[in-house]
Structure formats: C-alpha cells, structure tokens
Design a protein around this motif. Sequence first.
Motif, PDB file in Angstrom:
ATOM      1  N   PHE A 185       0.838  -1.207   0.000  1.00 57.74           N
ATOM      2  CA  PHE A 185       0.000   0.000   0.000  1.00 57.74           C
ATOM      3  C   PHE A 185       0.873   1.258   0.000  1.00 57.74           C
ATOM      4  O   PHE A 185       0.501   2.280  -0.592  1.00 57.74           O
ATOM      5  CB  PHE A 185      -0.959   0.006   1.193  1.00 57.74           C
ATOM      6  N   MET A 187       0.747   4.408  -2.783  1.00 63.17           N
ATOM      7  CA  MET A 187       0.691   5.844  -2.498  1.00 63.17           C
ATOM      8  C   MET A 187       1.490   6.646  -3.521  1.00 63.17           C
ATOM      9  O   MET A 187       1.278   7.847  -3.685  1.00 63.17           O
ATOM     10  CB  MET A 187       1.222   6.126  -1.089  1.00 63.17           C
ATOM     11  N   LEU A 216      -6.696   5.341  -0.001  1.00 60.95           N
ATOM     12  CA  LEU A 216      -5.369   4.785   0.290  1.00 60.95           C
ATOM     13  C   LEU A 216      -4.903   5.192   1.689  1.00 60.95           C
ATOM     14  O   LEU A 216      -4.319   4.379   2.419  1.00 60.95           O
ATOM     15  CB  LEU A 216      -4.360   5.248  -0.763  1.00 60.95           C
ATOM     16  N   ALA A 241     -10.029   1.034  -1.974  1.00 63.35           N
ATOM     17  CA  ALA A 241      -8.782   1.670  -2.414  1.00 63.35           C
ATOM     18  C   ALA A 241      -8.232   0.980  -3.658  1.00 63.35           C
ATOM     19  O   ALA A 241      -7.822   1.636  -4.624  1.00 63.35           O
ATOM     20  CB  ALA A 241      -7.750   1.632  -1.287  1.00 63.35           C
TER      21      ALA A 241
END
Length: 416
Positions: free
Chosen positions: A137, A141, A181, A210
């Motif tokens: 994750f 980003m 996110l 997300a």
Amino acid sequence: MSELINNSEKRKELLKHMIQELHQGKAPEAVREQLIQLMQKVPYGEVVEVEQELISEGILDEKEVLKFCDMHTEALEGQIDQSNAKEVPENHPVDVFLKENKELLKVVQLIRNEIKSLIEINATSLSDPLLKIKGWFNNLMDVDKHYRRKENLLFPYLEKLEITGPPKVMWGKHDETREFLKAALETLEHSGEISPEELPSVYELVFEPALNAVADMTMKEEEILFPMSMDKLTDSDWYDIQEQTLEIGFCLYDPPAQWEPDGIKTSSKEKVEDLNRIQMPSGSFTKSELLAILNSLPIDMTFVDKDEKVKYFSQSKERIFDRNRAILNRDVKLCHPPSSVGIVEQILEDFKSGKETNAPFWIQMGGKFIHIEYVALHDENGEFLGTLEVSQDLTEKRKLEGDQRLLSYSKNTEDE
C-alpha cells in the motif's frame, strides 16, 4: 442500428440520455445492455464530449458527475471504441503513464492475491502478511505523483481547449483515491488489532475500495483520457509536459530514455544550461562537470528535503542500494520497509529539532561492509534544509595497511 453506429450526433444524444438514466436510478447493467444493443461501441472522444456537454449545458453539475462517475465506468466498461486511437510512441509521456499503470495494477493484484490467500487458508497469524501488505500500500501511495502530473501538467492543456468538466471530475476521483489509500494505511497502522475473523470485513470495507479506485482509474485513463489527449495535444505540448515531469516525479516506473519528437529541437536547452556555470562560494562548475563529479565519488548519496521528499540521488556506476527516478518526490517514509519507518521518523525528527546532526550505521551485506550515514543539512543561518544519506562500501578499505603514498603511483607506472 447502423444509422446510430455511423452518426456521431445521434450516438452522443443517445449516450446523453443513457447517462441521465443512470443519474435517475437506472441500474448500470441495464444501461450497459441497452448500449450494447443499440450502439455496440462508443468512440472514446464522444464519451468526453458528452460529459462536457452535459456539464456545459447545465443538465448535470460536476459534483453530480463525480458522484455517479463509477456508474459511468461500470456501464461503459469494455464498450469504448479505440480503433481510431493514435499509436503512442515509446517513452512518450502517455507511454510513461501507461507503463506506470501496469506497475500499479501489479501491486493491486499482489494485495488482492495475498488477502484472498489469507482468507482462504483462515490464517491464524496476520502480523507478517499485513506488514507486507502495508509495504505494498505504501507503493500504491506513489500514484499521487501519477495523478499530480495529470492535474498540473496534462489538465491545463485540456482546459485551454475548453475541455474542463471531465478533468475536474477526474481530479475529484484522484482525491477520493488518495483518501481511500490513506484510510487503508491508517488501518494497517493498527494491523495488530485485526483478527483473522475480521479480515474479510476489513478487506471489503477498507482495502477493496482503495484497490478498486486505483484500478478503475487506469481504465478511465487508458480507454478515454489518454486516447483523447493524444488527439488533442500537439507534439510540442507533450514535449513541454515531458520537460516538467521530473519536477513531480515518476510512479513505480523509471523510463529508460526521453521521448524525442520529430521536428522539435531537444538539445538546445541542454547546450544553454552547459554554458551557464553553477557558481559556488569557492568556485564554479558547468552542469555537466558537476554531474560527473557527483557520479564519480566513491559513495552513494540521496538527498531528502526538509519536507521529507526524495529530491536527488547520485548515479555512480556501482551503487550499493538500487535507486531509480520513480523515487523522486516520494515521501521518504514510503521508501523504507514498514518495520524501519519508525526509526526513520525518529532520525528526521531529531535532525529537525537540532537534537542530532548525524546518524551513522554499518551493516554486513553480501560479504561487504557497508557504512551508512545520515547527515542533517543546514544553511549558513542554521535553517534545516534536509537530510543527506551517504553510503559507502568500506570492505577493501578496511583491509588497508601501511602507506600508499603519491610517489607510489610513479613507481607503479615505471614498473609497467
């Protein structure tokens, strides 16, 4: 039906009607079925034109289009006609966007596969897997740079062409994705509180939105935005976008070369820069000279500015730690494994507060002795400028004994 297929205005009117039906509550599946029956495929340019006309005519406002944007995507998925789309040259800004999308989708799939596996095997220990998922994750980003290049470089050119509505709607979707996110990462900050029984719900409510947002945006870009932009912008426009791209940075992908459009002089700017010397208090360099010096030093350097963004790394022939330009303008905390982020944050905080000015470390790696040092940088007034990471392979230097004087060089050459 052939009359519809061959008549752009009639297709657009029908598409307008279908989009309005979505906003009035008709199911996307039903609209999609109607679209397939009546029109088969919709040219990508007409999708943008219809959305722009609906907004310009006041039939729908941008907030409403944003609200129903995902329904538009669901209804149109797989039904966009790209047969007339221009070919994208290698390393063209759009090619870079597309390559970044591939990398983003790889990460999305990694996360989905990992969580699906954890749920299927009813894993009892989630600590290590969730730490790995957090790292993925963190990588997602990086999409912020992808979006900012669209928002700050591409969209202004579309707006000059009076294509204003769709970019605003897409920007709104960017912000939604950013929030999704952030929510996923905030949840993973407390991963120890997620039990195996709760994982399916957490995935459905937090992670999946997300992942879907990132993946859906790649479809909107590849089927509509980028083909339309290729039609509308000139090579000169794209070259200007390329020239400004590094100020924002790349996303999970570093293009191997720059795109060089035909008929546009791409080297004149570099020649002018080489004529302008970079003046220092104790001397000056051309850009080429300074670059050669930095890349010839027997150390790796990475500079992180006061806002904790990676702004520069040296490109010596034998780097110790891999770097590519996708890291530029990325939050430095997202460049480290989740397990070490807390330490990085502490170092940066100590540097900013003035508590510490350097932080040395050394590790054994692959049979080599690696020395790593973080150094706080300040200007002449003591203002904090950022952090320099310096890494050096000291394996051979630790073996040195006695002297190796300058005169030894002459003797060695004479022996030869």
